[in-house]
Design a protein around this motif. Structure first.
Motif, PDB file in Angstrom:
ATOM      1  N   LEU A  13       0.820  -1.204   0.000  1.00  0.00           N
ATOM      2  CA  LEU A  13       0.000   0.000   0.000  1.00  0.00           C
ATOM      3  C   LEU A  13       0.860   1.262   0.000  1.00  0.00           C
ATOM      4  CD1 LEU A  13      -2.769  -0.915   2.599  1.00  0.00           C
ATOM      5  CD2 LEU A  13      -2.953  -0.909   0.115  1.00  0.00           C
TER       6      LEU A  13
ATOM      7  N   ASN B 109      -7.619   2.111   3.901  1.00  0.00           N
ATOM      8  CA  ASN B 109      -6.245   2.495   3.578  1.00  0.00           C
ATOM      9  C   ASN B 109      -5.750   3.633   4.468  1.00  0.00           C
ATOM     10  OD1 ASN B 109      -6.304   0.591   1.584  1.00  0.00           O
ATOM     11  ND2 ASN B 109      -6.473   2.028  -0.114  1.00  0.00           N
TER      12      ASN B 109
ATOM     13  N   LEU C 149      -6.110  -6.086   3.287  1.00  0.00           N
ATOM     14  CA  LEU C 149      -5.182  -5.508   4.250  1.00  0.00           C
ATOM     15  C   LEU C 149      -4.643  -6.520   5.246  1.00  0.00           C
ATOM     16  CD1 LEU C 149      -7.004  -2.147   5.046  1.00  0.00           C
ATOM     17  CD2 LEU C 149      -5.209  -2.587   3.394  1.00  0.00           C
TER      18      LEU C 149
END
Length: 297
Positions: free
Chosen positions: A46, A117, A289
């Protein structure tokens, strides 16, 4: 199996904390365990999100909460409220009909992933960890409190004054997505130094079964007069215009989400962090994630 043992441990720690007048025992023990049982997060792929909130770190650490402003995050998620208005939601059957989360992957789309995020891999998280040390991101979302959701006769759950016993480092970031007034039922919070005094008193009165008590959540008992003074005169809140932000350590500070007495809905954006990231309740595995987010459906 592991979570079942954790639930048993919670019950035992709650019992011991009440009878030893140690209200923070549960959070303290979990913070120690977090060094050995932390869940890995798959964040390497990310890009770091350039969102942060300016706040007084010394004041946050000293009193357990701080009030500030976040225009960027407010504007980023404000359009999502229109998505909420376009869907018909019912509060019937929800565990908290007075306060519920509308951010999910079904209708959230890009906002849902953006929220994950930012919460997991942003400058905001870095800034919070510079104050509190390593924190796990465990969820939150966009919450709506319907107008006229008054429940004076049977207040329950987060409407009562309480502490979050997941950890002594339970950090919540409340960002107003609508104006919040006293009538709209703000989040109220009592500073950590006052909370510690009140909680020690509350557990003492619990043990010796004194009559002059005000009942809260899970054995939270306090002297009525003393608590009424702090609750009225010595509390902070997220009252303010859209973008007003309250950052709070709800593992140390007594707090509540009060009733919305107005005719308007109240919207907040919430990021939730915790040193102890192995929550049992309402978790959803997120494969992107590698985390278990709390309350996100």
């Amino acid at each position: 199996m592991f979570n079942r043992y954790l639930s048993y441990l919670d019950i035992i720690l709650e019992f011991i904390s009440k009878w030893t007048c140690s209200p923070y025992l549960t959070g303290y023990f979990k913070d120690i365990c977090s060094y050995f049982f932390r869940k890995p997060e798959a964040l390497q792929h990310l890009k770091k999100m350039n969102f942060r909130i300016d706040f007084d770190a010394k004041l946050l650490k000293k009193q357990g909460y701080v009030k500030t402003y976040s225009e960027d995050l407010y504007k980023e998620f404000l359009p999502y409220i229109k998505k909420i208005d376009d869907h018909k939601f019912e509060s019937i059957g929800r565990s908290k009909p007075y306060f519920y989360n509308f951010l999910n992957d079904q209708i959230g789309g890009e906002y849902y992933q953006k929220f994950l995020n930012i919460g997991s891999n942003s400058l905001l998280r870095d800034d919070l960890e510079s104050v509190f040390g390593k924190l796990g991101f465990i969820g939150g979302g966009i919450y709506r409190s319907p107008g006229n959701s008054v429940n004076d006769n049977f207040p329950k759950g987060s409407q009562l004054w309480h502490i979050d016993r997941y950890s002594l480092k339970t950090i919540k970031v409340f960002i107003n997505l609508s104006e919040i007034t006293e009538e709209m039922g703000p989040t109220r919070i009592i500073a950590s130094n006052h909370s510690i005094k009140l909680l020690k008193n509350s557990f003492f009165r619990r043990v010796f079964r004194r009559n002059n008590i005000a009942k809260g959540v899970k054995g939270l008992y306090m002297d009525k007069k003393k608590f009424a003074y702090y609750a009225k005169e010595k509390h902070g809140s997220n009252i303010g215009v859209p973008g007003t932000t309250l950052i709070a350590n709800t593992g140390l500070c007594i707090h509540q989400g009060s009733n919305n007495r107005s005719s308007n809905d109240r919207f907040i954006l919430l990021f939730h962090y915790c040193a102890w990231d192995r929550h049992i309740e309402k978790q959803k595995p997120d494969l992107l994630l590698g985390i278990n987010t709390r309350f996100l459906k």
